[in-house]
Design a protein around this motif. Sequence first.
Motif, PDB file in Angstrom:
ATOM      1  N   VAL A 190      -0.051  18.911  -2.282  1.00  0.00           N
ATOM      2  CA  VAL A 190      -0.665  18.301  -1.039  1.00  0.00           C
ATOM      3  C   VAL A 190       0.698  17.575  -0.478  1.00  0.00           C
ATOM      4  N   ILE A 191       1.118  16.652  -1.105  1.00  0.00           N
ATOM      5  CA  ILE A 191       2.261  15.954  -0.569  1.00  0.00           C
ATOM      6  C   ILE A 191       3.262  16.899  -0.031  1.00  0.00           C
ATOM      7  N   GLU A 192       3.773  17.634  -0.577  1.00  0.00           N
ATOM      8  CA  GLU A 192       4.986  18.527  -0.176  1.00  0.00           C
ATOM      9  C   GLU A 192       4.435  19.203   1.135  1.00  0.00           C
ATOM     10  N   ALA A 193       3.040  19.871   1.199  1.00  0.00           N
ATOM     11  CA  ALA A 193       2.679  20.622   2.447  1.00  0.00           C
ATOM     12  C   ALA A 193       2.824  19.379   3.557  1.00  0.00           C
ATOM     13  N   GLY A 203       8.412   4.901  -0.204  1.00  0.00           N
ATOM     14  CA  GLY A 203       8.160   5.883   0.683  1.00  0.00           C
ATOM     15  C   GLY A 203       7.381   7.129   0.121  1.00  0.00           C
ATOM     16  N   PHE A 204       7.733   7.552  -1.077  1.00  0.00           N
ATOM     17  CA  PHE A 204       7.084   8.629  -1.635  1.00  0.00           C
ATOM     18  C   PHE A 204       5.655   8.259  -2.201  1.00  0.00           C
ATOM     19  N   ARG A 205       5.704   6.792  -2.622  1.00  0.00           N
ATOM     20  CA  ARG A 205       4.260   6.229  -3.138  1.00  0.00           C
ATOM     21  C   ARG A 205       3.263   6.172  -1.953  1.00  0.00           C
ATOM     22  N   LEU A 206       3.772   5.711  -0.793  1.00  0.00           N
ATOM     23  CA  LEU A 206       3.049   5.629   0.685  1.00  0.00           C
ATOM     24  C   LEU A 206       2.319   7.268   0.767  1.00  0.00           C
ATOM     25  N   CYS A 207       3.283   8.123   0.627  1.00  0.00           N
ATOM     26  CA  CYS A 207       2.877   9.518   1.025  1.00  0.00           C
ATOM     27  C   CYS A 207       1.862   9.998   0.018  1.00  0.00           C
ATOM     28  N   GLU A 208       1.982   9.554  -1.178  1.00  0.00           N
ATOM     29  CA  GLU A 208       0.865   9.831  -2.333  1.00  0.00           C
ATOM     30  C   GLU A 208      -0.141   9.165  -2.059  1.00  0.00           C
ATOM     31  N   GLN A 209      -0.314   8.009  -1.551  1.00  0.00           N
ATOM     32  CA  GLN A 209      -1.319   7.420  -1.225  1.00  0.00           C
ATOM     33  C   GLN A 209      -2.365   8.090  -0.200  1.00  0.00           C
ATOM     34  N   GLY A 257       0.024  12.457  -9.740  1.00  0.00           N
ATOM     35  CA  GLY A 257       1.462  12.096 -10.165  1.00  0.00           C
ATOM     36  C   GLY A 257       1.255  11.299 -11.269  1.00  0.00           C
ATOM     37  N   GLY A 258       2.370  11.104 -12.254  1.00  0.00           N
ATOM     38  CA  GLY A 258       2.486  10.324 -13.122  1.00  0.00           C
ATOM     39  C   GLY A 258       2.612   8.881 -12.828  1.00  0.00           C
ATOM     40  N   GLY A 259       2.913   8.517 -11.729  1.00  0.00           N
ATOM     41  CA  GLY A 259       3.106   7.244 -11.238  1.00  0.00           C
ATOM     42  C   GLY A 259       1.895   6.761 -10.331  1.00  0.00           C
ATOM     43  N   ILE A 260       1.103   7.383 -10.095  1.00  0.00           N
ATOM     44  CA  ILE A 260       0.021   7.332  -9.090  1.00  0.00           C
ATOM     45  C   ILE A 260      -0.521   5.910  -9.344  1.00  0.00           C
TER      46      ILE A 260
END
Length: 168
Positions: free
Chosen positions: A36-39, A56-62, A78-81
Amino acid sequence: MSANLYLVGYMGAGKSTVGAAAARLLGREFIDLDQVIEAREGCGIPAIFERQGEGGFRLCEQKALRAVAESGAVVATGGGILTYPGNREAMEKSGVIVFLDRPLESILADLDTSARPMAAGGRERIVNLYRQREDQYRKAAQHRVANAGTLEDAAAAVAALAREVLLW
């Protein structure tokens, strides 16, 4: 809207593989949050880390997590969510959190680190990060499923849990 079953656990724990198999058994949609993040971002996870850093990645993940809330799906996170503020609460409000617990030695034996920015630094970093996060998974999850046997066994256990807890 329907509750999700969120799989949390360390990288290489089998969240995507077991989650997809469990979703098939349940006749439910499977969502891989990384996809979903990659898309949404139009590039791969390593590129996001390179351009935006971990924060920045964690914000995208959220944002991706909130976009899939209450989809009635099996969701591999993801493992770090759990490292980003608010994610645990968002998952608790929109579903059930399940810790997919795979032994560290099994993870180390199978882990392909080439597309995993958080695995940069080798075995020592992977072990240290696992030890840091394991307690987060245990505390956040309402349920735990061991992934120490076959894919089929783990998927069946996740599916049985979903049937019992979410009445799927």
